[in-house]
Design a protein around this motif. Structure first.
Motif, PDB file in Angstrom:
ATOM      1  N   GLY A   1     -68.837 -94.460   3.658  1.00 20.08           N
ATOM      2  CA  GLY A   1     -70.264 -94.184   3.736  1.00 20.08           C
ATOM      3  C   GLY A   1     -70.762 -93.036   2.884  1.00 20.08           C
TER       4      GLY A   1
ATOM      5  N   ARG B   1     -74.249 -90.433   6.299  1.00 22.93           N
ATOM      6  CA  ARG B   1     -73.195 -91.446   6.324  1.00 22.93           C
ATOM      7  C   ARG B   1     -73.450 -92.453   7.450  1.00 22.93           C
ATOM      8  NH1 ARG B   1     -67.507 -88.323   6.074  1.00 22.93           N
ATOM      9  NH2 ARG B   1     -66.726 -90.464   5.885  1.00 22.93           N
TER      10      ARG B   1
ATOM     11  N   ARG C   1     -76.262 -94.774   6.449  1.00 22.30           N
ATOM     12  CA  ARG C   1     -75.857 -95.743   5.429  1.00 22.30           C
ATOM     13  C   ARG C   1     -74.965 -96.824   6.013  1.00 22.30           C
ATOM     14  NH1 ARG C   1     -74.310 -91.293   0.752  1.00 22.30           N
ATOM     15  NH2 ARG C   1     -76.457 -90.699   0.210  1.00 22.30           N
ATOM     16  N   LEU C   2     -74.041 -96.437   6.875  1.00 24.22           N
ATOM     17  CA  LEU C   2     -73.131 -97.423   7.456  1.00 24.22           C
ATOM     18  C   LEU C   2     -73.874 -98.387   8.374  1.00 24.22           C
ATOM     19  CD1 LEU C   2     -70.064 -95.134   8.171  1.00 24.22           C
ATOM     20  CD2 LEU C   2     -70.216 -96.961   6.474  1.00 24.22           C
TER      21      LEU C   2
END
Length: 394
Positions: free
Chosen positions: A11, A137, A140-141
């Motif tokens: 990520g 992160r 985004r994941l």
């Protein structure tokens, strides 16, 4: 050929970094992509996975069912290691093939998510790590892979943390802003460091150090940088190579020129000369010329040595190759240990450095000005060695 390792946690946007490096002409070898290729339908890798984990890891079409396989290995150390024994050797073999087929002047970037966990950093000339704030992160994941926060945190927690990666990586790329900001970092890195690094490596030359003198404040990262360089040298020469971090950057709290001094001990100068090709291939080309140490009162006024630099323009290095037992070898270790152990000597040296830096703007004149102090330090350090029973490290 310059070999660059690229890594980062899930990520962080590592693929975006790889794509930008590829845009500039770097040869990108994506370990994740290779890991998929070696277990594609019809491969021996897939057959071995099925033998190990059962037909339940196949889709109706005969492809690998990655979620089903992931469910079997995630959280199961034995199963994960069994899978790695199937995939990793095949990925390494394909990586070697692709590297060997790249042009001789290529910048080859190996995109390896578990580069740190696998202990691979010393095998590259330079290692880049991409970092992103945890909250980004997680966002985004979720957006790109549909992971819940708990799923994402579990995946992040299963990998090396940022501190562990930073300890073995040379360049940190922060990916917390816009795409344009990320590209700006990569463009500068490629132009100012990777391109000249490859050119120096190919021609067997060291990055120029320049004549201007600049004394830097003590940097707590110097020992870590030295450790990475030493690991590369030992990877090139063998794990038993006797390499030490010496000089001012090896002494905590001491100002210094931002040049990492290392010392490789050899039995003879003929042995030193025989190591030149391997050191050059690892990024430490020999500096031309005749080099010698002041014997500091020992028999003979000077003692010959070899000197290597660094092809990397981002990290100045002096690699002194000295015969074990020679005056220069002994004095380098003794002075370092004396200054580490005796605060008054360290403070005196720091004050003298500040005075010389005011008096001299050229680093060569600065070096000459230090010689009388070194003579006095040699005598003081010898007295300290006799008092404490100090002996050179073996």
């Amino acid at each position: 050929m310059l070999r660059v390792g690229l890594t980062g946690g899930i990520g962080v946007g590592k693929s975006a970094v790889a794509q930008r490096l590829g845009h500039h002409g770097a040869v990108i070898i994506d370990a994740d992509r290779l890991a998929r290729e070696v277990v594609a339908a019809g491969t021996s890798g897939l057959a071995e996975v099925v033998e190990a984990f059962g037909a339940g890891v196949l889709t109706p079409e005969g492809d690998l069912d990655r979620p089903a396989l992931g469910a079997k290995v995630f959280g199961d150390e034995t199963a994960r290691r069994r899978l790695e024994k199937i995939i990793h050797p095949r990925v390494r073999a394909r990586t070697v093939e692709m590297t060997q087929s790249a042009p001789h002047d290529a910048i080859v970037v190996n995109d390896v998510p578990l580069l740190v966990e696998a202990g691979l950093p010393p095998t590259y000339h330079l290692v880049l790590v991409v970092e992103t704030r945890r909250e980004l992160r997680l966002e985004r994941l979720h957006a790109t892979r549909g992971m819940s926060a708990d799923e994402a945190l579990a995946r992040i927690g299963a990998q090396a943390d940022d501190a562990r990666r930073r300890a073995v990586c040379d360049v940190v790329i922060a990916n917390n802003g816009t795409v344009e900001q990320l590209h700006g970092q990569i463009d500068l890195l490629f132009r100012e460091r990777l391109v000249p690094f490859e050119e120096h490596l190919r021609h067997g030359t060291s990055a120029p150090a320049g004549h201007e003198l600049r004394i830097a404040d003590p940097d707590p990262t110097w020992p870590g940088q030295a450790a990475r360089l030493i690991a590369r040298i030992r990877h090139a020469l063998g794990a038993d190579a006797e390499v030490e971090h010496i000089g001012s950057t090896a002494v905590p709290a001491l100002p210094a020129k931002d040049v990492v001094d290392l010392m490789l001990a050899v039995r003879t100068l003929d042995e030193a000369d025989a190591l030149v090709p391997r050191l050059a291939a690892a990024g430490f080309p020999r500096r031309e010329g005749e080099w010698a140490d002041n014997a500091r009162g020992m028999p003979g006024e000077t003692w010959p040595k070899r000197l290597h630099g660094n092809a990397d323009p981002g990290r100045p290095v002096n690699l002194h190759v000295r015969v074990t037992g020679s005056p220069g070898w002994r004095f380098a270790l003794l002075m370092r240990d004396h200054l580490r152990a005796v605060p008054a000597a360290r403070e005196e040296y720091a004050a003298a450095k500040a005075r010389w830096a005011v008096e001299h703007s050229d680093r060569f004149a600065y070096g000459e000005a230090k010689e009388p102090w070194f003579d006095a330090e040699a005598r003081a350090a010898d007295d300290w060695a006799e008092e404490t029973g100090w002996t050179p490290a073996k």
